[in-house]
Design an enzyme around this catalytic site. Structure first.
Site, mmCIF file in Angstrom:
data_model
loop_
_atom_site.group_PDB
_atom_site.id
_atom_site.type_symbol
_atom_site.label_atom_id
_atom_site.label_comp_id
_atom_site.label_asym_id
_atom_site.label_seq_id
_atom_site.Cartn_x
_atom_site.Cartn_y
_atom_site.Cartn_z
ATOM 1 N N ASN A 167 -1.612 4.529 -4.890
ATOM 2 C CA ASN A 167 -1.480 4.896 -6.313
ATOM 3 C C ASN A 167 -1.643 6.390 -6.578
ATOM 4 O O ASN A 167 -1.120 6.903 -7.566
ATOM 5 C CB ASN A 167 -2.409 4.054 -7.191
ATOM 6 C CG ASN A 167 -3.861 4.335 -6.973
ATOM 7 O OD1 ASN A 167 -4.246 4.840 -5.925
ATOM 8 N ND2 ASN A 167 -4.693 4.008 -7.941
ATOM 9 N N GLU A 267 -14.620 3.338 -2.314
ATOM 10 C CA GLU A 267 -14.174 3.510 -3.712
ATOM 11 C C GLU A 267 -13.244 2.338 -3.990
ATOM 12 O O GLU A 267 -12.079 2.369 -3.579
ATOM 13 C CB GLU A 267 -13.398 4.824 -3.858
ATOM 14 C CG GLU A 267 -14.161 6.070 -3.494
ATOM 15 C CD GLU A 267 -15.027 6.578 -4.619
ATOM 16 O OE1 GLU A 267 -15.009 5.985 -5.711
ATOM 17 O OE2 GLU A 267 -15.729 7.568 -4.401
ATOM 18 N N CYS A 301 -7.432 3.140 -10.749
ATOM 19 C CA CYS A 301 -8.660 2.352 -10.660
ATOM 20 C C CYS A 301 -9.563 2.559 -11.866
ATOM 21 O O CYS A 301 -10.402 1.726 -12.161
ATOM 22 C CB CYS A 301 -9.402 2.730 -9.392
ATOM 23 S SG CYS A 301 -9.768 4.483 -9.358
ATOM 24 N N GLU A 476 -17.630 10.957 -4.488
ATOM 25 C CA GLU A 476 -16.701 11.977 -4.007
ATOM 26 C C GLU A 476 -16.541 13.027 -5.089
ATOM 27 O O GLU A 476 -16.653 12.733 -6.273
ATOM 28 C CB GLU A 476 -15.347 11.342 -3.692
ATOM 29 C CG GLU A 476 -15.453 10.444 -2.475
ATOM 30 C CD GLU A 476 -14.149 9.780 -2.089
ATOM 31 O OE1 GLU A 476 -13.301 9.565 -2.971
ATOM 32 O OE2 GLU A 476 -13.998 9.474 -0.912
HETATM 33 N N1 LIG Z 1 -12.422 3.411 -6.785
HETATM 34 C C1 LIG Z 1 -11.418 4.232 -6.602
HETATM 35 O O1 LIG Z 1 -11.591 5.453 -6.551
HETATM 36 C C2 LIG Z 1 -10.021 3.691 -6.438
HETATM 37 C C3 LIG Z 1 -8.945 4.578 -6.447
HETATM 38 C C4 LIG Z 1 -7.662 4.071 -6.295
HETATM 39 C C5 LIG Z 1 -7.456 2.709 -6.130
HETATM 40 N N2 LIG Z 1 -8.511 1.879 -6.124
HETATM 41 C C6 LIG Z 1 -8.314 0.438 -5.998
HETATM 42 O O2 LIG Z 1 -7.329 0.146 -5.015
HETATM 43 C C7 LIG Z 1 -6.653 -1.044 -5.364
HETATM 44 C C8 LIG Z 1 -5.165 -0.832 -5.335
HETATM 45 O O3 LIG Z 1 -4.759 -0.241 -4.160
HETATM 46 P P1 LIG Z 1 -4.107 -1.116 -2.993
HETATM 47 O O4 LIG Z 1 -3.462 -2.325 -3.535
HETATM 48 O O5 LIG Z 1 -3.275 -0.223 -2.171
HETATM 49 O O6 LIG Z 1 -5.408 -1.538 -2.198
HETATM 50 P P2 LIG Z 1 -5.489 -2.123 -0.731
HETATM 51 O O7 LIG Z 1 -6.926 -2.354 -0.511
HETATM 52 O O8 LIG Z 1 -4.570 -3.245 -0.522
HETATM 53 O O9 LIG Z 1 -4.950 -0.955 0.199
HETATM 54 C C9 LIG Z 1 -5.615 0.286 0.290
HETATM 55 C C10 LIG Z 1 -5.428 0.847 1.698
HETATM 56 O O10 LIG Z 1 -6.010 -0.052 2.620
HETATM 57 C C11 LIG Z 1 -5.068 -0.363 3.629
HETATM 58 N N3 LIG Z 1 -5.370 -1.712 4.110
HETATM 59 C C12 LIG Z 1 -4.977 -2.910 3.615
HETATM 60 N N4 LIG Z 1 -5.493 -3.905 4.367
HETATM 61 C C13 LIG Z 1 -6.238 -3.314 5.342
HETATM 62 C C14 LIG Z 1 -7.025 -3.804 6.419
HETATM 63 N N5 LIG Z 1 -7.178 -5.095 6.655
HETATM 64 N N6 LIG Z 1 -7.641 -2.892 7.216
HETATM 65 C C15 LIG Z 1 -7.507 -1.581 6.994
HETATM 66 N N7 LIG Z 1 -6.781 -1.055 5.992
HETATM 67 C C16 LIG Z 1 -6.153 -1.915 5.173
HETATM 68 C C17 LIG Z 1 -3.722 -0.212 2.976
HETATM 69 O O11 LIG Z 1 -2.734 -0.006 3.963
HETATM 70 C C18 LIG Z 1 -3.973 1.016 2.143
HETATM 71 O O12 LIG Z 1 -3.878 2.158 2.952
HETATM 72 C C19 LIG Z 1 -7.124 -1.397 -6.737
HETATM 73 O O13 LIG Z 1 -8.082 -2.412 -6.683
HETATM 74 C C20 LIG Z 1 -7.755 -0.113 -7.235
HETATM 75 O O14 LIG Z 1 -8.707 -0.285 -8.246
HETATM 76 C C21 LIG Z 1 -9.780 2.332 -6.264
HETATM 77 O O1 LIG Z 2 -7.078 5.428 -9.000
HETATM 78 C C1 LIG Z 2 -8.121 5.977 -8.879
HETATM 79 C C2 LIG Z 2 -8.407 7.430 -8.913
HETATM 80 C C3 LIG Z 2 -8.127 7.977 -10.242
HETATM 81 C C4 LIG Z 2 -8.693 9.353 -10.438
HETATM 82 O O2 LIG Z 2 -9.221 9.980 -9.523
HETATM 83 O O3 LIG Z 2 -8.608 9.782 -11.579
#
Ligand SMILES: NC(=O)c1ccc[n+]([C@@H]2O[C@H](COP(=O)([O-])OP(=O)(O)OC[C@H]3O[C@@H](n4cnc5c(N)ncnc54)[C@H](O)[C@@H]3O)[C@@H](O)[C@H]2O)c1
Ligand SMILES: O=CCCC(=O)O
Length: 496
Positions: A167, A267, A301, A476
């Site tokens: 994202n 995160e 997120c 972070e």
């Molecule tokens: N807290 C934050 O700062 C933050 C920021 C951005 C996104 N997010 C969260 O991320 C989610 C959306 O992103 P997404 O759908 O890409 O998440 P995801 O967990 O499916 O994927 C994130 C990363 O993990 C990798 N991945 C997937 N399965 C894995 C495994 N078994 N082992 C190792 N790596 C693996 C993916 O290839 C990708 O690089 C949402 O829940 C969002 O809230 C959180």
């Molecule tokens: O999606 C999560 C990160 C968003 C941000 O850093 O503002």
């Protein structure tokens, strides 16, 4: 705009288009197995680039390279030298900002304006940590034994594995890599297979900045994500794993990292409440909701997932919101006039539809129905607004990660605190009120790592970013980010 302008090749600086991963200072154009995977434009499914699908053996070489560089070179570089490299990376990112933004739009689907603000945000982490790099301090401590003297030093933890989502294809990497490189750690990044192009372009700029070979590596795979994740977690050469992504995957990585007690930053998912009290400036709150909810078409997120509006102002709030959302221009992120692009894939769209239909079935009122826009492509979606959403709706508990705006009505502060906190997530939350007592009370009562008051956008390299509960742990950005990438060593001198 003609379709051809949507090609990756149309960016100005062709060096940013890499044909393979960056391992120990070398760009690979072929994997040892010859396997490849495609990166496509989510707006139209067209192939943007075909990249080598690395074997685990090749990933191991990246880890080894990062490990050797850490011990032989990087940890002994001076903070001032690292600060200069980081400053150069920041400057290079800004010099190439338009191209980097186009790459983000092409692989992620967000609008070019959104992508450009991501590039500036991403670069700002290098600027911030170029300034923090020389400012790492320890403490002197009065021990209980009078003949001893004690002080602490902060040292880089070692090789850091970085796993990032699609994202923010650039900013989620720089938020981690900038602090790692600033503190003297080396890095192995695994971007999402849907958006690796920004990570590779960043690798090129980091190489150009003069950062020693092997200090920053990018590994990619279209088919071996889980195996690669296990390898990064279980490798004894990697001392820290930092992950941004879903809570589901975060739990897997945490369990796998138990084998060698790896230091973690997680995160994870959010479910942000956006609470508007009746005394708030309603137009301001609506404008801030638009920025917060629809950045990246709701795929952030920290974006508002549940909107709570006090009963007395509901009608006014809803009608203003409806009129503004209906002015959005949805289209290809690079098309002129597009305010909002497409979703990353059809699964994301299906989840938005599921949350919408569930809420309607349970009694929510449709304000703007929204829904898929197949005439634009399979990932395009017109934002939906619902009001009077019941607390029993799935969206009250689960993160949608898309352009659904569910409005819940509340009557009292006690009620909204109870509902807002009734989730296992705790990343961001938002409060709108002109009453400083309400603001303080809510800021303390909301269970979240970050509470944003009277503004819908707060992300900044200067602030500690992170969650509580199942939204993860670690911070972070800011001064606090340093702690996650360093270890405190206690030095005790006895018998003085
Ligand atoms: N807290 C934050 O700062 C933050 C920021 C951005 C996104 N997010 C969260 O991320 C989610 C959306 O992103 P997404 O759908 O890409 O998440 P995801 O967990 O499916 O994927 C994130 C990363 O993990 C990798 N991945 C997937 N399965 C894995 C495994 N078994 N082992 C190792 N790596 C693996 C993916 O290839 C990708 O690089 C949402 O829940 C969002 O809230 C959180
Ligand atoms: O999606 C999560 C990160 C968003 C941000 O850093 O503002």
């Amino acid at each position: 705009m003609a379709e051809t302008t949507y090609l990756l090749e149309n960016i100005q600086n062709k060096e940013l288009i890499r044909r393979g991963p960056f391992i120990n200072g070398h760009w690979l154009e072929k994997s040892e197995s010859g396997e490849t995977f495609n990166v496509t434009d989510p707006a139209n499914g067209k192939i943007l680039n075909t990249l080598p699908d690395l074997s685990l053996n090749e990933v191991e070489q990246a880890i080894k390279g990062a490990h050797d560089t850490f011990y032989n070179t990087y940890k002994n570089t001076t903070p001032r030298q690292r600060a200069q490299w980081l400053r150069t990376i920041h400057d290079l990112m800004l010099e190439n900002a338009d191209d980097l933004a186009r790459i983000i739009t092409l692989e992620n689907g967000k609008s070019l304006a959104d992508a450009l603000s991501e590039v500036k945000y991403a670069a700002s982490y290098f600027l911030w940590y170029s300034e923090e790099a020389p400012r790492q301090y320890g403490a002197t401590i009065q021990p209980s034994i009078s003949s001893n003297r004690v002080f602490t030093i902060r040292q880089p933890i070692g090789v850091c594995a970085v796993i990032c989502p699609w994202n923010f294809p650039s900013a989620m990497i720089t938020r981690k890599a900038a602090v790692a490189l600033a503190t003297g750690c080396t890095v192995v990044v695994k971007p999402d297979h849907e958006t690796p192009l920004s990570a590779l372009a960043l690798g090129y700029l980091i190489e150009k900045s003069g950062v020693p070979s092997g200090a920053f590596n990018v590994v990619i795979s279209g088919t071996k994500t889980a195996k690669l994740g296990t390898m990064l977690c279980e490798s004894p050469l990697i001392k820290k794993l930092t992950f941004t992504g879903s809570t589901r995957v975060g739990k897997i990585l945490m369990a796998q990292s138990a084998s060698n007690i790896k230091k973690l930053s997680l995160e994870l998912g959010g479910n942000a409440p956006f609470i508007v009290f009746k005394d708030a400036d309603i137009e301001h709150a609506v404008n801030q909701l638009l920025l917060c909810k629809f950045r990246g078409l709701g795929q952030t997120c920290v974006c508002a997932n549940r909107i709570y509006v006090q009963a007395e102002i509901l009608d006014q709030f809803v009608s203003l919101l409806k009129s503004k959302v209906e002015q959005f221009k949805i289209g290809h992120g690079l098309s002129k006039g597009t305010t909002h692009g497409c979703l990353i894939n059809t699964q994301t769209l299906d989840k938005v539809e599921y949350h919408k239909k569930d809420a309607i079935e349970k009694g929510a009122a449709v304000v703007t129905e929204g829904g898929p826009l197949p005439e634009l492509g399979p990932t395009f979606y017109k934002p939906c607004i619902l009001s009077n959403v019941p607390y029993s709706a799935v969206v009250a508990k689960e993160e949608t990660f898309g352009p659904l705006c569910p409005i819940f009505t509340f009557n009292s502060m006690e009620e909204v605190i109870r509902e807002a906190n009734d989730t296992e997530f705790g990343l961001a939350s938002y409060v709108f009120s002109k009453d400083i007592n309400i603001i303080f009370h809510m800021a303390e009562a909301l269970e979240a790592g970050m509470v944003s008051c009277n503004t819908g956008i707060f992300s900044d390299a200067a602030i500690p970013f992170g969650g509580i509960k199942e939204s993860g742990f670690g911070r972070e950005g800011s001064l606090y980010g340093i702690e996650d990438y360093t270890v405190v060593k206690t030095v005790n001198i006895g018998n003085l």
